[in-house]
Design an enzyme around this catalytic site. Structure first.
Site, PDB file in Angstrom:
ATOM      1  N   CYS A  31       0.835  -1.211   0.000  1.00 47.89           N
ATOM      2  CA  CYS A  31       0.000   0.000   0.000  1.00 47.89           C
ATOM      3  C   CYS A  31       0.868   1.257   0.000  1.00 47.89           C
ATOM      4  O   CYS A  31       1.565   1.539   0.975  1.00 47.89           O
ATOM      5  CB  CYS A  31      -0.905  -0.044   1.232  1.00 47.89           C
ATOM      6  N   CYS A  34       0.107   3.773   2.737  1.00 50.62           N
ATOM      7  CA  CYS A  34       0.571   3.223   4.018  1.00 50.62           C
ATOM      8  C   CYS A  34       2.060   3.509   4.202  1.00 50.62           C
ATOM      9  O   CYS A  34       2.499   3.859   5.308  1.00 50.62           O
ATOM     10  CB  CYS A  34       0.350   1.712   4.084  1.00 50.62           C
TER      11      CYS A  34
END
Length: 113
Positions: A31, A34
């Site tokens: 991600c 993230c």
């Protein structure tokens, strides 16, 4: 203070033993957002040590916890106090905005004096 990694096996025990506000970073290695927020989380963990605890949960490896708390998009930051979920936000917030969100949550869930 280092951000510790929790998983399906140790999440409940670790979260229930923490009286201070805990920020749970639900994330995954693939991600991009993230990875953007991770250094902010690490920085805040050092700055807020003793006041707020920060932990991470890899949603790919801990799907049971992610499902239990309704994590559908990542990064999701969950806020816990005394083992109870008290809020969450979704997305990669800049540091100042995240500090404000944490302050707001803390003021709402502060223990009674």
């Amino acid at each position: 203070m280092a951000v510790i990694e929790l998983n399906d096996a140790n999440f409940d025990q670790e979260i229930s033993q923490i009286d201070e506000l805990t920020v749970v970073d639900f994330w995954a290695p693939w991600c991009g957002p993230c990875r953007q927020v991770a250094p902010v989380i690490d920085e805040l963990a050092g700055e807020m040590a003793g006041k707020v605890r920060f932990v991470k949960v890899n949603v790919d490896e801990s799907q049971e916890i992610a499902q239990r708390y309704g994590v559908r998009s990542i990064p999701t930051l969950g806020f816990f106090r005394g083992g109870e979920a008290v809020g969450s936000i979704v997305g990669a917030y800049p540091k100042a905005a995240l500090e404000q969100v944490i302050a707001d949550v803390q003021s709402k869930v502060a223990p009674e004096a």
